[in-house]
Design a protein around this motif. Structure first.
Motif, short mmCIF file in Angstrom:
data_model
loop_
_atom_site.label_atom_id
_atom_site.label_comp_id
_atom_site.label_asym_id
_atom_site.label_seq_id
_atom_site.Cartn_x
_atom_site.Cartn_y
_atom_site.Cartn_z
N UNK A 112 6.46 -28.68 -11.73
CA UNK A 112 7.29 -28.32 -10.58
C UNK A 112 7.14 -29.28 -9.41
N UNK A 113 5.90 -29.76 -9.17
CA UNK A 113 5.70 -30.71 -8.07
C UNK A 113 6.48 -32.00 -8.32
N UNK A 114 6.47 -32.49 -9.56
CA UNK A 114 7.19 -33.72 -9.88
C UNK A 114 8.70 -33.53 -9.75
N UNK A 115 9.21 -32.40 -10.22
CA UNK A 115 10.66 -32.16 -10.16
C UNK A 115 11.13 -32.01 -8.72
N UNK A 116 10.40 -31.21 -7.93
CA UNK A 116 10.78 -31.04 -6.53
C UNK A 116 10.60 -32.35 -5.77
N UNK A 117 9.55 -33.10 -6.12
CA UNK A 117 9.36 -34.42 -5.51
C UNK A 117 10.51 -35.35 -5.83
N UNK A 118 10.98 -35.33 -7.09
CA UNK A 118 12.13 -36.16 -7.47
C UNK A 118 13.38 -35.75 -6.70
N UNK A 168 11.51 -38.32 2.26
CA UNK A 168 10.69 -39.34 1.61
C UNK A 168 9.21 -38.98 1.67
N UNK A 169 8.76 -38.57 2.86
CA UNK A 169 7.36 -38.16 3.00
C UNK A 169 7.01 -36.99 2.10
N UNK A 170 7.91 -36.00 2.03
CA UNK A 170 7.67 -34.84 1.16
C UNK A 170 7.63 -35.26 -0.30
N UNK A 171 8.55 -36.14 -0.69
CA UNK A 171 8.58 -36.60 -2.08
C UNK A 171 7.32 -37.34 -2.47
N UNK A 202 4.57 -36.22 -5.24
CA UNK A 202 4.24 -37.14 -6.32
C UNK A 202 2.72 -37.27 -6.49
N UNK A 203 2.01 -37.35 -5.37
CA UNK A 203 0.55 -37.43 -5.44
C UNK A 203 -0.04 -36.15 -6.03
N UNK A 204 0.54 -35.00 -5.66
CA UNK A 204 0.08 -33.73 -6.23
C UNK A 204 0.28 -33.72 -7.74
N UNK A 225 9.80 -38.00 -12.42
CA UNK A 225 10.10 -38.57 -11.11
C UNK A 225 11.36 -39.43 -11.13
N UNK A 226 11.64 -40.08 -12.25
CA UNK A 226 12.81 -40.95 -12.29
C UNK A 226 14.11 -40.15 -12.34
N UNK A 227 14.02 -38.82 -12.49
CA UNK A 227 15.23 -38.01 -12.38
C UNK A 227 15.74 -37.98 -10.93
N UNK A 228 14.99 -38.59 -10.01
CA UNK A 228 15.49 -38.71 -8.63
C UNK A 228 16.83 -39.43 -8.61
N UNK A 229 17.08 -40.29 -9.60
CA UNK A 229 18.36 -40.97 -9.70
C UNK A 229 19.50 -39.97 -9.85
N UNK A 230 19.30 -38.96 -10.69
CA UNK A 230 20.33 -37.94 -10.87
C UNK A 230 20.48 -37.06 -9.63
#
Length: 306
Positions: free
Chosen positions: A14-20, A64-67, A71-73, A87-92
């Motif tokens: 969830x952290x990675x998806x929300x970060x993306x 950006x700061x939140x993302x 990502x670190x989490x 994380x690369x789903x940030x493109x979508x």
């Protein structure tokens, strides 16, 4: 590194998806804000001064700061090969947010191209399986060839962006941005490793000071890229692909990390690279088509369907 057991993945995924999603929102907001200020010269810091007064750009900075924090989490609770493909789903997410901000529907070809890029990059990371927990430059590394290659690629890309117009200029800016982002990520890993030996250790080495130059240059170039491009997704696809690829190269060539070098794995990595290029070509071609259609449309026609 914490093992990727069930509990860890429940936190990391969830952290990675929300970060993306946060990074996607940041890119879309910043790209939209850059269209609201006067177009200036490439690498002109005045662009950032103008953007600093735009609420939408400031929202992008907060995102950006939140993302980055999320990502670190995610990386604290799961391996890179679990987190990076998410994380690369940030493109979508960037494509979706960009369409909403510009009040236009999503374009199916754009969505398909973005998915192709994401699939290719995820496949590359899964096949390459980069590993290692380096804390600095490897004594056996040979940094000069890669440094020359990355420097040459950046200079050539900037030269192309200065001498050309429209989509080719945007492509040059995106390539230079992606390279600088990847170099920044690699150097930040070095700085983090030095900090483990003492908080004052990074200040005694040149990596931190190089980050303070390369990082801001990459960020400024990204804003130039967003401003010059009519559509966000093609440029962001180039940046999103080059960033981790350069990071993996730095990890292997400079930091002594390892990657799967079996012939079958190398073939798979090459195939994944081709898939990424196909996705970028789809996005670039579609963006050109939509831009031409919009320029030929009557002035009172509704906004395009990118």
């Amino acid at each position: 590194m914490v093992s990727a057991d069930g509990t860890s993945l429940l936190l990391a995924v969830p952290a990675a998806v929300v970060g993306a999603a946060s990074m996607g929102l940041a890119s879309a907001a910043q790209a939209r804000a850059t269209k609201e200020v006067e177009v200036g010269r490439i690498l002109d810091p005045g662009l950032l001064r103008g953007l600093a007064h735009r609420p939408l750009w400031l929202i992008g900075m907060v995102a950006t700061g939140l993302g980055l924090a999320l990502q670190l989490v995610a990386l604290a609770f799961a391996p890179l090969l679990v987190v990076q493909p998410l994380l690369i789903t940030s493109l979508m997410f960037a494509g979706v947010f960009s369409a909403r901000l510009e009040r236009r529907p999503l374009d199916r070809v754009m969505v398909g191209g973005a998915l192709v890029c994401i699939a290719g990059l995820a496949a590359f990371l899964l096949v390459a399986r980069p590993s290692g927990d380096s804390q600095g430059f490897s004594p056996s590394s040979h940094p000069l060839p890669l440094a020359i290659a990355l420097g040459t690629l950046t200079v050539v890309a900037l030269g192309v962006s200065l001498l050309t117009h429209h989509s080719v200029r945007v492509l040059g800016l995106a390539v230079a941005t992606g390279v600088l982002y990847g170099v920044t990520a690699g150097l930040m890993k070095v700085v983090a490793g030095q900090a483990r030996a003492g908080l004052d250790e990074p200040f005694r080495n040149w990596a931190l000071y190089l980050v303070c130059v390369v990082g801001p240059l990459g960020f400024l170039l990204s804003q130039n890229t967003f401003q010059q491009g009519r559509f966000l997704t093609p440029a962001l696809a180039v940046i999103t692909a080059l960033d981790p690829l350069v990071g993996v190269a730095i990890g292997v060539w400079w930091l002594g990390e390892t990657a799967n070098a079996d012939p079958a794995a190398l073939a798979g990595q090459g195939l994944a690279g081709i898939v990424i290029l196909v996705g970028i070509a789809m996005l670039a071609s579609r963006a050109e088509h939509l831009a031409a259609a919009q320029s030929d449309a009557p002035q009172d026609a509704p906004e395009g369907t990118a």
